[in-house]
Design an enzyme around this catalytic site. Structure first.
Site, PDB file in Angstrom:
ATOM      1  N   ASP A 254     -13.905 -17.226   4.369  1.00 57.22           N
ATOM      2  CA  ASP A 254     -12.627 -17.051   5.064  1.00 57.22           C
ATOM      3  C   ASP A 254     -11.431 -17.294   4.152  1.00 57.22           C
ATOM      4  OD1 ASP A 254     -13.060 -19.699   4.781  1.00 57.22           O
ATOM      5  OD2 ASP A 254     -12.594 -20.256   6.854  1.00 57.22           O
TER       6      ASP A 254
ATOM      7  N   HIS B 235      -7.027  -7.226 -24.585  1.00 57.15           N
ATOM      8  CA  HIS B 235      -6.948  -7.717 -23.201  1.00 57.15           C
ATOM      9  C   HIS B 235      -7.555  -9.111 -23.039  1.00 57.15           C
ATOM     10  CE1 HIS B 235      -6.446  -3.362 -21.558  1.00 57.15           C
ATOM     11  NE2 HIS B 235      -5.326  -3.873 -22.035  1.00 57.15           N
TER      12      HIS B 235
ATOM     13  N   ASP C  65       1.078 -13.102 -24.458  1.00 52.39           N
ATOM     14  CA  ASP C  65       1.637 -11.957 -23.728  1.00 52.39           C
ATOM     15  C   ASP C  65       1.660 -12.385 -22.269  1.00 52.39           C
ATOM     16  OD1 ASP C  65       2.168  -9.603 -22.392  1.00 52.39           O
ATOM     17  OD2 ASP C  65       0.776  -8.380 -23.572  1.00 52.39           O
TER      18      ASP C  65
ATOM     19  N   ASP D  26       7.568  -8.752 -18.957  1.00 54.24           N
ATOM     20  CA  ASP D  26       6.395  -8.533 -19.810  1.00 54.24           C
ATOM     21  C   ASP D  26       6.803  -8.817 -21.257  1.00 54.24           C
ATOM     22  OD1 ASP D  26       4.047  -7.677 -20.934  1.00 54.24           O
ATOM     23  OD2 ASP D  26       4.302  -5.563 -20.425  1.00 54.24           O
TER      24      ASP D  26
ATOM     25  N   HIS E 171      -2.563   1.017 -29.847  1.00 58.90           N
ATOM     26  CA  HIS E 171      -1.960   1.224 -28.523  1.00 58.90           C
ATOM     27  C   HIS E 171      -0.582   1.842 -28.665  1.00 58.90           C
ATOM     28  CE1 HIS E 171       0.626  -2.372 -28.925  1.00 58.90           C
ATOM     29  NE2 HIS E 171      -0.435  -3.043 -29.332  1.00 58.90           N
TER      30      HIS E 171
ATOM     31  N   HIS F 290       5.697   1.071 -22.239  1.00 57.34           N
ATOM     32  CA  HIS F 290       5.380   1.644 -20.919  1.00 57.34           C
ATOM     33  C   HIS F 290       6.543   1.335 -20.007  1.00 57.34           C
ATOM     34  CE1 HIS F 290       4.444  -2.515 -19.693  1.00 57.34           C
ATOM     35  NE2 HIS F 290       3.783  -2.615 -20.833  1.00 57.34           N
TER      36      HIS F 290
ATOM     37  N   HIS G 231       2.848  -2.116 -15.379  1.00 57.00           N
ATOM     38  CA  HIS G 231       2.780  -0.743 -15.896  1.00 57.00           C
ATOM     39  C   HIS G 231       3.323   0.109 -14.760  1.00 57.00           C
ATOM     40  CE1 HIS G 231      -0.659  -1.947 -18.876  1.00 57.00           C
ATOM     41  NE2 HIS G 231       0.504  -2.454 -19.188  1.00 57.00           N
TER      42      HIS G 231
ATOM     43  N   GLU H  84       6.753  -2.715 -27.708  1.00 58.53           N
ATOM     44  CA  GLU H  84       5.736  -3.703 -28.046  1.00 58.53           C
ATOM     45  C   GLU H  84       4.788  -3.270 -29.169  1.00 58.53           C
ATOM     46  OE1 GLU H  84       2.595  -4.198 -25.065  1.00 58.53           O
ATOM     47  OE2 GLU H  84       3.775  -2.995 -23.680  1.00 58.53           O
TER      48      GLU H  84
ATOM     49  N   TYR I 136      -3.297  -5.469 -35.651  1.00 55.27           N
ATOM     50  CA  TYR I 136      -4.498  -6.269 -35.366  1.00 55.27           C
ATOM     51  C   TYR I 136      -5.482  -6.009 -36.502  1.00 55.27           C
ATOM     52  CZ  TYR I 136      -1.912  -5.623 -31.092  1.00 55.27           C
ATOM     53  OH  TYR I 136      -0.881  -5.542 -30.181  1.00 55.27           O
TER      54      TYR I 136
ATOM     55  N   ARG J  74       1.658  -9.168 -32.043  1.00 60.06           N
ATOM     56  CA  ARG J  74       2.396  -8.216 -31.200  1.00 60.06           C
ATOM     57  C   ARG J  74       3.721  -8.862 -30.853  1.00 60.06           C
ATOM     58  NH1 ARG J  74      -1.209  -7.068 -27.923  1.00 60.06           N
ATOM     59  NH2 ARG J  74      -0.834  -8.338 -26.081  1.00 60.06           N
TER      60      ARG J  74
ATOM     61  N   GLU K 192       6.812  -8.111 -28.115  1.00 60.21           N
ATOM     62  CA  GLU K 192       7.119  -7.252 -26.962  1.00 60.21           C
ATOM     63  C   GLU K 192       8.382  -7.710 -26.260  1.00 60.21           C
ATOM     64  OE1 GLU K 192       4.152  -7.327 -23.803  1.00 60.21           O
ATOM     65  OE2 GLU K 192       4.911  -5.412 -23.043  1.00 60.21           O
TER      66      GLU K 192
HETATM   67  N1  GLY Z   1       0.918  -7.230 -20.619  1.00 58.17           N
HETATM   68  C1  GLY Z   1       0.506  -5.910 -20.494  1.00 58.17           C
HETATM   69  C2  GLY Z   1       1.159  -5.062 -21.455  1.00 58.17           C
HETATM   70  O1  GLY Z   1       1.788  -5.536 -22.367  1.00 58.17           O
HETATM   71  O2  GLY Z   1       1.148  -3.873 -21.347  1.00 58.17           O
HETATM   72 MN    MN Z   2       3.573  -4.392 -21.961  1.00 55.76          MN
HETATM   73 MN    MN Z   3       2.621  -7.489 -22.333  1.00 52.65          MN
END
Ligand code: GLY
Ligand code: MN
Ligand code: MN
Length: 462
Positions: free
Chosen positions: A37, A244, A261, A272, A355, A359, A366, A409, A413, A430, A432
């Site tokens: 529950d 991730h 992050d 973010d 990457h 975004h 996102h 960002e 790596y 990174r 960002e």
């Molecule tokens: N924290 C997710 C990204 O940077 O896209």
């Molecule tokens: Mn991001």
């Molecule tokens: Mn991020």
């Protein structure tokens, strides 16, 4: 709430796009069971919240092309409210939310066919809400059963994500205000985690990733944020090379870099931010060299972010700087690869930068919104990808407009790789920031936390 609220304004703008015979159905998110529950913490649906500002579960909005809005929500129920908490209830909803009518959620299946009858087009968000199509189908079956009594059944169903995503992509003043606040809180949280790391190491404590995660959460909640906007990444040492990774138990060691992050969600809006810093407060030579390269690539991306530019321009600016830097640091071999242009042409930077540079950011981390320029739909070109050999279809990238919000960002790596100087092995960096597009450039709303290596070292001093 008055009809001048941002929500009423958005409903009016959306209604104007539905057509006179159009009707839109927008449910909030379902509650989700965690076990027995216990439920997962409820988080409203972003589209629903965008149009209502209402955060209770069990609610639906119906919007007609003439602008009339109807809310279905949980009815007042003293016993349930004693156990689960306050409910606004349909009696108070019109005044509180500015909707024209409100019903108990128990009336949904009865009222919805009535609302759908004699309409031409039913709008709802496709592929976002499990089971929604089936609910709509059931209501339409009820309408169809009344056709022989003269009812007209809508013949067309359209994806509400089309108009809503376009609206959400360009943030209004209310949204920008909340997003600036969310980013400011997250920036303070990053500072707090950086300081704790150096202070604990100075004392000789056993620092773990979760200690830094706790600092983030503390600062988020201390400032009224409801929860993190996504699972925080707190990655010590080589863990930073796992894109991730989540905050876990690994030791944060003297001499390591830490990549955080993390961003809070405030009143429905995400932030973010990523910062990478030396756990003890002082960069080593190789760490600093790689850090300064990523920062230079971010500077180039920031300079490329302005109204009229394409969404992909910051990425291309980043890659130019990284390609040259990877050659300069001998992480890539100029003798084998040639110039920075050759590195880009062959996508040889990809093992170290895999990457994209950003975004959309908004209610969702996102966020929604097409990355293809709508005024150029149908224009395509083809190229062969040098790594996979596949033919890729390119579509013109979105042209940036004031009020769009995106992250910037870049990162690098470096996993242990033959031919790469081992002083760079296991470094993951990174940086960002969150950028609001303006006419002439962009406003970085996340710079409450320093980004220059010297400034990070200064703030981490005892
Ligand atoms: N924290 C997710 C990204 O940077 O896209
Ligand atoms: Mn991001
Ligand atoms: Mn991020």
């Amino acid at each position: 709430m008055t009809n001048n609220s941002p929500y009423a304004d958005r409903r009016a703008r959306l209604a104007a796009q539905l057509g006179a015979g159009g009707i839109a159905i927008v449910p909030t998110a379902p509650e989700r069971q965690r076990n027995r529950d216990s439920d997962y913490l409820f988080r409203h649906d972003s589209y629903f919240f965008y149009l209502t500002g209402f955060t209770e579960p069990n609610a639906w909005l119906v919007l007609e092309g003439n602008g009339r809005s109807t809310l279905f929500c949980a009815p007042k129920d003293l016993e349930r409210e004693i156990w689960d908490g306050y409910r606004l209830g349909p009696e108070a909803a019109p005044h509180a939310l500015g909707v024209d009518a409100a019903w108990s959620i128990d009336e949904l299946d009865k009222q919805m066919p009535r609302l759908l009858e004699n309409r031409e087009v039913v709008w709802y968000n496709f592929a976002t809400h499990k089971g929604l199509e089936t609910r709509v189908d059931q209501w339409l079956q009820t309408v169809r059963a009344r056709v022989r009594y003269g009812a007209i059944c809508p013949e067309e169903q359209r994806d509400l994500c089309g108009p809503l995503d376009e609206m959400r992509l360009v943030k209004d003043a209310h949204e920008l205000d909340v997003m600036r606040k969310a980013a400011a809180i997250s920036a303070k949280a990053h500072i707090r985690a950086m300081k704790l790391s150096a202070n604990m190491l100075r004392k000789g404590d056993d620092v773990r990733e979760y200690h830094l995660d706790a600092e983030l959460l503390h600062e988020f909640r201390l400032n009224g944020s409801q929860y993190p906007a996504y699972g925080s990444i707190v990655a010590a040492g080589a863990n930073a090379c796992v894109l991730h990774y989540r905050a876990d138990v690994a030791p944060v060691k003297d001499g390591d870099l830490v990549l955080i992050d993390a961003g809070c969600e405030l009143d429905g809006y995400a932030s973010d931010i990523t910062r990478t810093f030396p756990a003890n407060g002082r960069f080593t030579g190789p760490q600093r060299a790689l850090y300064d390269l990523v920062l230079a690539s971010q500077d180039a991306a920031v300079a490329a972010t302005k109204a009229g530019a394409r969404f992909t321009d910051p990425h291309e600016a980043t890659v130019k700087v990284l390609a040259q830097g990877l050659l300069d640091l001998k992480i890539l071999d100029a003798k084998k690869l040639g110039t920075a242009e050759d590195v880009i042409e062959q996508r040889a930077y990809f093992p170290f930068y895999m990457h994209r540079t950003g975004h959309w950011l908004g209610m969702d981390v996102h966020d929604c919104g097409s990355y293809v320029e709508p005024s150029q739909i149908g224009e395509t070109s083809e190229r062969k990808d040098p790594l996979s050999g596949e033919t890729i279809t390119n579509r013109p990238s979105r042209i940036l407009r004031p009020g769009m919000v995106l992250t910037i960002e870049p990162g690098l790596y470096v996993r242990p790789t033959e031919g790469v100087p081992d002083e760079f092995w296991n470094l993951g960096i990174r940086i960002e920031d969150d950028a609001v597009v303006t006419e002439t450039g962009c406003e970085l709303i996340s710079r409450g936390v320093p980004v220059k290596a010297d400034e990070i070292e200064a703030l981490m001093k005892a």
